[in-house]
Each structure stands twice: as structure tokens, then as C-alpha cells.
Write a protein that holds these residues in place. Structure first.
Motif, short mmCIF file in Angstrom:
data_model
loop_
_atom_site.label_atom_id
_atom_site.label_comp_id
_atom_site.label_asym_id
_atom_site.label_seq_id
_atom_site.Cartn_x
_atom_site.Cartn_y
_atom_site.Cartn_z
N GLY A 129 0.80 -1.31 -0.26
CA GLY A 129 0.13 -0.06 0.04
C GLY A 129 0.78 1.25 0.06
N GLY A 130 0.29 2.41 0.06
CA GLY A 130 0.83 3.61 0.07
C GLY A 130 -0.11 4.88 -0.04
N VAL A 131 0.14 5.88 0.43
CA VAL A 131 -0.87 6.99 0.32
C VAL A 131 -1.13 7.63 -1.02
CG1 VAL A 131 -1.07 9.35 1.21
CG2 VAL A 131 -0.23 7.69 3.03
N GLU A 132 0.03 7.50 -1.77
CA GLU A 132 0.10 7.96 -3.00
C GLU A 132 -0.64 6.93 -4.01
OE1 GLU A 132 2.90 10.11 -6.57
OE2 GLU A 132 3.41 9.66 -4.47
N LEU A 192 -12.11 -6.71 -5.38
CA LEU A 192 -11.05 -5.99 -4.85
C LEU A 192 -11.10 -4.58 -5.23
CD1 LEU A 192 -7.86 -7.90 -4.08
CD2 LEU A 192 -9.54 -7.35 -2.41
N SER A 193 -12.03 -3.86 -4.93
CA SER A 193 -12.13 -2.34 -5.28
C SER A 193 -11.32 -1.72 -4.26
CB SER A 193 -13.56 -1.79 -5.14
OG SER A 193 -13.98 -1.79 -3.54
N LEU A 194 -11.05 -0.41 -4.81
CA LEU A 194 -10.05 0.51 -3.95
C LEU A 194 -10.55 0.68 -2.53
CD1 LEU A 194 -7.52 2.18 -4.27
CD2 LEU A 194 -8.44 3.95 -5.08
N ASP A 195 -11.87 0.76 -2.66
CA ASP A 195 -12.45 1.10 -1.21
C ASP A 195 -12.33 -0.16 -0.19
OD1 ASP A 195 -14.45 2.32 0.89
OD2 ASP A 195 -15.39 0.45 0.31
N VAL A 196 -12.21 -1.29 -0.93
CA VAL A 196 -11.97 -2.55 -0.09
C VAL A 196 -10.68 -2.73 0.40
CG1 VAL A 196 -11.84 -5.06 -0.18
CG2 VAL A 196 -13.84 -3.98 -1.00
N LEU A 197 -9.77 -2.28 -0.57
CA LEU A 197 -8.36 -2.19 -0.09
C LEU A 197 -7.90 -1.18 1.02
CD1 LEU A 197 -6.41 -2.29 -3.65
CD2 LEU A 197 -6.93 -4.46 -2.21
N ASP A 198 -8.50 -0.07 1.07
CA ASP A 198 -8.28 0.97 1.90
C ASP A 198 -9.03 0.30 3.28
OD1 ASP A 198 -6.95 2.51 0.08
OD2 ASP A 198 -8.85 3.83 -0.09
N ARG A 199 -10.13 -0.43 3.14
CA ARG A 199 -10.61 -0.88 4.28
C ARG A 199 -9.94 -1.88 5.01
NH1 ARG A 199 -16.41 -2.67 2.96
NH2 ARG A 199 -16.34 -0.51 1.93
N PHE A 200 -9.20 -2.74 4.16
CA PHE A 200 -8.19 -3.79 4.71
C PHE A 200 -7.25 -2.85 5.50
CE2 PHE A 200 -9.35 -7.03 1.44
CZ PHE A 200 -10.11 -7.85 2.19
N TRP A 201 -6.50 -1.80 4.98
CA TRP A 201 -5.46 -1.45 5.39
C TRP A 201 -6.05 -0.51 6.81
CZ3 TRP A 201 -1.26 -3.32 4.93
CH2 TRP A 201 -0.56 -3.60 3.64
N ALA A 213 -3.50 1.64 14.89
CA ALA A 213 -4.43 2.75 15.10
C ALA A 213 -3.67 4.05 14.54
CB ALA A 213 -5.19 2.70 16.35
N GLY A 214 -4.36 4.85 13.91
CA GLY A 214 -3.72 6.07 13.44
C GLY A 214 -2.71 6.01 12.40
N ALA A 215 -2.15 4.66 11.98
CA ALA A 215 -1.18 4.69 11.00
C ALA A 215 -1.77 5.15 9.59
CB ALA A 215 -0.56 3.41 10.89
N THR A 216 -0.99 5.58 8.73
CA THR A 216 -1.40 5.57 7.20
C THR A 216 -0.92 4.35 6.52
OG1 THR A 216 0.55 6.76 6.41
CG2 THR A 216 -1.18 8.19 7.69
N ARG A 217 -1.25 4.45 5.37
CA ARG A 217 -0.73 3.41 4.21
C ARG A 217 0.68 3.45 3.93
NH1 ARG A 217 -5.58 5.37 1.95
NH2 ARG A 217 -4.42 6.18 0.16
N ASP A 218 1.19 4.55 4.45
CA ASP A 218 2.96 4.48 4.25
C ASP A 218 3.60 3.99 5.72
OD1 ASP A 218 3.11 5.68 1.80
OD2 ASP A 218 2.97 7.72 2.65
N HIS A 219 2.77 3.38 6.33
CA HIS A 219 3.36 2.53 7.30
C HIS A 219 4.28 1.42 7.00
CE1 HIS A 219 3.78 -0.37 10.90
NE2 HIS A 219 3.49 0.59 11.51
N PRO A 279 6.81 -0.89 1.53
CA PRO A 279 8.27 -0.93 1.67
C PRO A 279 9.19 0.04 1.19
CG PRO A 279 7.13 -2.74 0.05
CD PRO A 279 6.13 -1.59 0.31
N PHE A 280 8.72 1.24 0.74
CA PHE A 280 9.32 2.27 0.29
C PHE A 280 8.72 3.39 1.06
CE2 PHE A 280 9.42 -0.89 -3.25
CZ PHE A 280 10.60 -1.01 -3.18
N GLY A 281 8.04 3.37 2.04
CA GLY A 281 7.72 4.66 2.88
C GLY A 281 8.53 5.29 3.35
#
Length: 364
Positions: free
Chosen positions: A227-230, A249-258, A264-270, A275-277
Motif C-alpha cells: 500500500g501507500g498514500v499516493e 477488490l475495489s479501491l474502497d475494499v483495499l483501503d478498508r483492509f489497511w 491505530a492512526g497509521a497511514t498506508r505509508d506505514h 516497503p518504500f515509505g
């Protein structure tokens, strides 16, 4: 940790004071008071018609972590033909759903064993949101310690802890770590941990690396869940036409998984997700064993996996990329008997053989 219950159906009737705030395919629902409700009903996208057995494969289950009640489903060729390579496999499911016992995971592992002639160890791990990341990665590392304990016990006649059913077939000197989707993400982190340990050991520092009779020869990442924020181009494209079951696997579902699996409070750049956050380790300094990255052309996650392979190659890591242009995410689980799945398993077999040959040549 949130309270957990298992509903007779999918979820008890919610009230305005205790409404559903997160829902993953009706299989996992989080209520506003933090209660997690898991449905005992299997997913509709996991057919129950897959065969439970294969004429050339034996299988059984074992508990590898009694305290956490974590199970490994073990497969080996039948009849036995001496020691064979070991494929450690972690299932997918966005870190929130999935199990070695799911019919599609089981069917894929049966075919993987039959077609590669390897021992396959399908290891379970704790799921989010009850157990947020990095719990799943920690469990992956715990399973590798269990495997080392099996190899050590089998090599010592005085030990009685080895599972003879496994050790009579497993060549612990030819171990590969594989994973599907979220399981591939676990495999990546295990590769990084092992590579960092090798670097530390070479520097004369205390580090955990391959011990006893276990030698990891390579890693296979099947449609890794990064994953990633961008957003990437494939994510922005949403589900391409013809994606079939992968369109779940819609984008909404992927975001929901993350959202429900990361701390708690982490972004997809965790670091667990990206791997490149900004806080992720420098992969250029990691001693990687060979890595095979498999991507599907109709997968929202395609671009992240391709970028991962290209970045590893750019810093001199031994990586191969195999793309299935017309396939969707999880194609080998939705159709484990298809020609595409057959070609995927052939690619895994070639990778395993090449790593073993390379290791033999290096030792000569």
C-alpha cells in the motif's frame, strides 16, 4: 483488544448507539463500540465444490503455536520419494480474513504439492482487527522458528518433538517462503528480517539468521498486497473490464483492509504496508535471497508489485518478475485447475529448481 463475537448469521441487528462502522464482505464487521463480529458462514467467493483430496498428495494439520491456537496444514507428495523441497505458504485476505482451511486455499496447496513435488506448509496467523499488524508478521516469524525446531529435533535422535510425518519428507536445506497477497507481504518482511540478520552477522553482530538445518533458498511473492498514500495508476483505474472475481477488490475494499489492520492512526505509508515509505528500512542494504514476484495484469495492486520488483533490481537484488497479463487478483485461488494456474505453478517450480542449482554451483 476489541470484544469479539461470532454471529449466527452475519451480524446482530445494530442500533443507532451500536452501528456497523466497518464491513468486510459481511465476514467481519466492526461495531461502533469496538465489538468485532465474525460470521461463521464461509465467503460466497470461496466455492465448496473444490476437491478435499488429491490422489498423489497426503495432508494433515498440526498446531504450531498452542498459546495462540495457530495451525499449519501440511501437504506432502504420495508416495514418498525421498527428501523434497519445502514451500512455506501464507494465505491472503488483507490480513483480516482467510484461513489454510478455506476450500480455495486448500485446493491450491493440493495442486502446488502435486505439481511441484514439494512439501507445502500452509501456515495460519492471527487476523485483524482483533490482532492488528505487525501481529501477522510476528506469527510468520514464529512459524519459521517452529520449522527450525522441527529440523533441529529431526536431526537429534534424542529429541522427541519432531513430527516424523513431516521430517521424513522435508529437505530443510531447500526451504522457500511463499505467500499470496497479504501472505506475500508477510514473505517480504520475513525476507527483510533474514537479510538484515545476515548483514548483522557478517558485521560480527548478534543477529538471527538461518540456523540448524533450515536454509531458505528464496521467496515467492504472489500478487503482493502493498500500500501507500499516493495512488498508483492501476489503483486509480479501479477494476478493469474482465477482472472477474478479482473485481471484489475495489479501491474502497483495499483501503478498508489497511484501515482495520494497520496500527491505530497509521497511514498506508506505514512500513508494514509500504516497503518504500518514509519510515521503511533501506532495502538496498538488505542481503536478499532470490525473489520471484508474480503480478496479474487486471489487479489493482499490479503497479505496486512491478515497482517493488524494479526497485529491488535497481539496487542489485536477485529478483524475477512474472506477469499474467489477462489475470485478476487471486486467479489461482478462484480457478486452481486452470491453465493459468498451471503455468503459475510451473513458474514457481522453475524458480525453485534454479535456486537449488545456483546454490549447488556456488558450493562446488
Amino acid at each position: 483488544m476489541p470484544a469479539v463475537s461470532v454471529a449466527a448469521g452475519c451480524c446482530p441487528a445494530s442500533t443507532p448507539a451500536n452501528e456497523v462502522v466497518e464491513d468486510i464482505f459481511g465476514l467481519v464487521r466492526i461495531l461502533s463500540d469496538g465489538t468485532v463480529v465474525r460470521s461463521p458462514v464461509g465467503p460466497v467467493f470461496c466455492p465448496t465444490t473444490f476437491p478435499e483430496n488429491h490422489p498423489s498428495v497426503e495432508w494433515k494439520e498440526a498446531v504450531y503455536d498452542k498459546a495462540k491456537n495457530l495451525v499449519v496444514r501440511m501437504y506432502k507428495p504420495s508416495p514418498a520419494g525421498g527428501k523434497v523441497p519445502v514451500l512455506v505458504h501464507f494465505h491472503g485476505g488483507g490480513f483480516c480474513i482467510g484461513s489454510p482451511s478455506w476450500a480455495n486455499v486448500h485446493a491450491f496447496c493440493l495442486r502446488l504439492t502435486a505439481d511441484t513435488g514439494a512439501v507445502v506448509l500452509s501456515a495460519g496467523y492471527r487476523l485483524a482487527p482483533e490482532h492488528r499488524l505487525p501481529a501477522a508478521v510476528d506469527d510468520g516469524a514464529a512459524f519459521m522458528r517452529w520449522l527450525r525446531a522441527q529440523s533441529s529435533a529431526s536431526a537429534n535422535a534424542a529429541e522427541a518433538d519432531a513430527d516424523a510425518w513431516l521430517t521424513e519428507a522435508a529437505d530443510f536445506g531447500r526451504v522457500f517462503v511463499t505467500g499470496d497477497s497479504a501472505g506475500a507481504t508477510i514473505a517480504h518482511h520475513l525476507a527483510v528480517c533474514a537479510g538484515v540478520a545476515v548483514v548483522a552477522d557478517d558485521a560480527g553482530e548478534a543477529g538471527e539468521q538461518d540456523q540448524d538445518q533450515v536454509t531458505i533458498r528464496g521467496y515467492v511473492l504472489l500478487l503482493p498486497f502493498f500500500g501507500g498514500v499516493e495512488r498508483t495508476a492501476s489503483e486509480q483505474a479501479e477494476c478493469p473490464a474482465g477482472a472477474g472475481a478479482g473485481s471484489l477488490l475495489s479501491l474502497d475494499v483495499l483501503d478498508r483492509f489497511w484501515r482495520v489492520s494497520l496500527p491505530a492512526g497509521a497511514t498506508r505509508d506505514h512500513p508494514v504496508a509500504n516497503p518504500f515509505g518514509p519510515d521503511s528500512p533501506d532495502l538496498g542494504s538488505v542481503d536478499f535471497r532470490p525473489v520471484l514476484v508474480v503480478v496479474a495484469g487486471l489487479d489493482l495492486l499490479r503497479d505496486r508489485a512491478v515497482d517493488y520488483a524494479e526497485r529491488l533490481a535497481a539496487v542489485g537484488k536477485p529478483v524475477e518478475l512474472a506477469e499474467f497479463a489477462g489475470a485478476a487478483h487471486g486467479f489461482f485461488l478462484h480457478e486452481p485447475g486452470s491453465e493459468a494456474t498451471c503455468e503459475l505453478i510451473r513458474a514457481v517450480g522453475r524458480f525453485v529448481d534454479s535456486c537449488v542449482i545456483s546454490a549447488s554451483e556456488a558450493a562446488a
